[in-house]
Design a protein around this motif. Structure first.
Motif, PDB file in Angstrom:
ATOM      1  N   ARG A 111     -18.653  12.145  55.949  1.00  0.00           N
ATOM      2  CA  ARG A 111     -18.474  10.781  56.451  1.00  0.00           C
ATOM      3  C   ARG A 111     -18.582   9.758  55.339  1.00  0.00           C
ATOM      4  N   LYS A 112     -19.570   9.992  54.486  1.00  0.00           N
ATOM      5  CA  LYS A 112     -19.752   9.087  53.352  1.00  0.00           C
ATOM      6  C   LYS A 112     -18.513   9.087  52.468  1.00  0.00           C
ATOM      7  N   ALA A 166     -15.606   7.253  53.992  1.00  0.00           N
ATOM      8  CA  ALA A 166     -15.848   5.812  53.925  1.00  0.00           C
ATOM      9  C   ALA A 166     -15.548   5.306  52.522  1.00  0.00           C
ATOM     10  N   LEU A 167     -16.007   6.053  51.506  1.00  0.00           N
ATOM     11  CA  LEU A 167     -15.812   5.609  50.128  1.00  0.00           C
ATOM     12  C   LEU A 167     -14.339   5.621  49.748  1.00  0.00           C
ATOM     13  N   ARG A 215     -12.523   2.755  51.092  1.00  0.00           N
ATOM     14  CA  ARG A 215     -12.933   1.451  50.559  1.00  0.00           C
ATOM     15  C   ARG A 215     -12.474   1.254  49.128  1.00  0.00           C
ATOM     16  N   GLN A 216     -11.864   2.278  48.545  1.00  0.00           N
ATOM     17  CA  GLN A 216     -11.361   2.108  47.180  1.00  0.00           C
ATOM     18  C   GLN A 216      -9.844   2.092  47.250  1.00  0.00           C
TER      19      GLN A 216
END
Lengths: 373, 252
Positions: free
Chosen positions: A9-10, A13-14, A17-18
């Motif tokens: 999940r992390k 998300a990362l 977001r990039q």
């Protein structure tokens, strides 16, 4: 299991977001898929041919015309001057020189035998050998016409004649995109999956967050699987995008089932990601990773049968290429897309892909150190 | 049981001995300061205690577990905050708390409640959904500390936690450390700010990979006839061979 999903999940998300990375992962492969198959066309056309006609006979002229009429050749003026012809060859104005010696027609009619010579600029070996082959074929045709005319062959030929008519199966018009798109797609999926996963982990090493994970009870396989899953997912997305581009730009509709394509992509990506994960355990920073990846990708491209058929490689190279996971995926994709093969036709490749997936990932987990020695 | 016990702990990198036979122990609830110039071996020693680096020789126990054999057991019982900022800049404060909390098997429901309480206590409630990259450094450091101890470890290791932070935030940071130590947490902290050394219950001064002195700040000042810890440190470090200008090889 829960911890693995935390990482997944992390990671997702990362990635989302990039925007730069996301753009790179989606747009670059698409651009390549649109451009490369058009450029990577092996078909040799427009070979510049110059004819040094020292005979100036009706036969020599008709041979020259016949060559010029072929779609492969473009006639270049040399005015029958050997020195100029040589210059043209040196200045890349001509690729091929055909010498028609004086007395060509005379010998042909009287002696029934004569010789021609072809000189080719072999800097581009492929062009040279294809050019010679095309020219010989046309000269052969010409020869037969001449014989028919001169000998007035009987209605039923005394000589048995074998005529070869070739038909190309599966890709009847030898459309290059049909051949290249699956190959390039295989390579792009490898890069999106493997390289991105490797760079992602190495980036965590650089910014130091990996240390925070190493000092937690998170287990090695949880970490690596947590990295594998999101990039596996992104790899599947890029397969989908590739198929869409193949359809929209080149009108390629896979003859086999989409399900088979996704099944093999799913299996293959595990191995491709294994390469990335293993690589990430071997290097300390993104520069090293990129450099390393560069060499690996060269190997993948050149030894994977994307451009050069593996069957025509020397034995040792064939053995090497069997250790290249991309080889199998390129073959599988081509078979499914062009020939319509199903899983049962590709069991050998399936076995190899599974083996790569298992071995590479196990090696990656074993080689990952939470505590440096 | 002591929180940390170390005997003859040594770490070599090639011919270079970063940490040279150090022995000490730390009691529960103690704030133990590890002082030294750059390259003195502080970080190397700490990394061995946390199970990030294998010792070359020597033995030790952290939270009752052997540092040579049970490094994964140790990891369940410690918190760690490195000198590199190690939360994710592209996650929000709340996401960081939930992510790191999840790694320590805190049940999700409990974690959810605790994370909101933590955000409130730090006054980050209104900013909880902002990406960390937009936070001022001081806030980040306080959050990093809170994240490092949210699973209620027995010991927390802080590696130069206040580097680059303004004096007011540093003071607040130490208030947080005190508060946690009163709750029974053992704090092992490296620093090269000598004023911070005064806040520690006991300090250990490393010079060239060895322990040059170890006592309470008061006793050390008395023993070395100094006004403050800075002076104590200067007197002890005067004989150092390793220049502070040489990048510390122990920093890896």
């Amino acid at each position: 299991m829960i911890k693995m999903w935390l990482i997944v999940r992390k990671e997702l998300a990362l990635v989302f977001r990039q925007p730069a990375i996301l753009r790179m992962m989606i747009l670059m492969p698409l651009m390549q898929l649109i451009l490369l198959p058009l450029a990577a066309d092996y078909e040799v056309k427009n070979i510049n041919l110059q004819v040094i006609d020292q005979d100036h006979s009706s036969y020599s002229r008709s041979l020259t015309q016949k060559l010029g009429a072929s779609p492969y050749f473009k006639l270049v003026e040399a005015n029958g001057d050997p020195a100029m012809a040589r210059r043209n060859l040196e200045q890349n104005k001509a690729d091929l020189t055909l010498n028609i010696p004086a007395g060509f027609e005379k010998d042909l009619i009287r002696e029934s035998e004569t010789a021609l010579s072809i000189e080719a600029d072999a800097v581009n070996g492929n062009k040279a050998s294809l050019g010679c082959a095309y020219a010989s074929q046309i000269i052969g045709d010409f020869n037969r016409e001449v014989r028919e005319k001169l000998m007035q062959l009987p209605r039923f030929n005394d000589f048995p004649v074998i005529e070869v008519r070739s038909s190309f199966w599966y890709n009847p018009f030898i459309k290059y995109p049909l051949f290249m798109v699956p190959g390039i797609l295989a390579l792009l999926v490898t890069m999106v999956g493997g390289l991105m996963a490797a760079l992602n982990i190495v980036q965590e090493k650089e910014i130091g967050t990996i240390e925070q994970l190493n000092v937690s009870p998170l287990r090695r396989y949880q970490f690596l699987m947590g990295k594998l899953i999101p990039f596996w997912f992104l790899g599947m997305v890029s397969v989908t995008l590739g198929l869409i581009v193949g359809y929209l730009v080149y009108g390629i509709v896979p003859r086999g089932s989409l399900l088979t394509i996704y099944f093999f992509s799913a299996v293959y990506l595990i191995g491709a990601l294994g390469v990335g994960l293993l690589l990430s355990t071997l290097v300390d920073n993104q520069m090293q990773a990129t450099l390393f990846a560069f060499f690996i990708i060269m190997f993948f491209v050149l030894m994977g049968g994307l451009y050069t058929p593996i069957d025509s490689m020397p034995r040792w190279a064939q053995i090497l290429s069997s250790f290249n996971p991309v080889t199998y995926f390129i073959r599988v994709l081509r078979f499914i897309v062009i020939k319509g093969s199903g899983i049962s036709d590709l069991l050998v490749e399936l076995r190899s892909m599974l083996l790569f997936g298992i071995v590479l990932n196990v090696l990656a987990v074993m080689n990952y150190r939470k505590r440096s020695a | 049981m002591k929180a940390i016990e170390v005997k003859d702990l040594t770490r070599k990198f090639g011919d270079f001995t970063a940490v040279d036979h150090i022995s000490f122990d730390v009691s529960k609830g103690e704030i133990f300061g590890f002082l030294g110039a750059n390259g003195a071996g502080k970080t190397t020693a700490m990394r061995m205690l946390c199970g990030l680096l294998k010792p070359s020789s020597g033995e030790g126990r952290v939270a009752g577990f052997d540092i040579n054999l049970q490094s994964e057991e140790i990891k369940k019982n410690i918190g760690y905050m490195s000198q590199k900022f190690s939360l994710y800049n592209d996650l929000t404060a709340r996401e960081n708390i939930l992510f790191y909390g999840g790694l320590y098997d805190i049940p999700y429901k409990e974690l959810k409640i605790k994370s909101e309480r933590l955000l409130d206590r730090l006054g980050l409630g209104p900013y909880a959904n902002k990406l960390l990259r937009d936070y001022p450094l001081g806030w980040k450091q306080k959050l990093a500390f809170s994240v490092a101890i949210q699973h209620q470890p027995m010991i927390v290791f802080l590696d130069e936690p206040t580097g680059g932070v303004d004096p007011i935030t540093r003071r607040q940071f130490w208030d947080m450390i005190y508060e946690s130590a009163e709750g029974g947490l053992t704090v092992f902290v490296t620093t090269h700010y000598m004023d911070e050394a005064e806040y520690c219950h006991r300090v250990c001064i490393m010079v060239d990979g060895r322990i040059a002195a170890m006592d309470t700040p008061q006793s050390l000042k008395k023993k070395y006839e100094s006004q403050n810890m800075d002076e104590v440190f200067r007197k002890l470090a005067r004989g150092a061979v390793r220049s502070p200008d040489v990048p510390g090889r122990g920093k890896r």
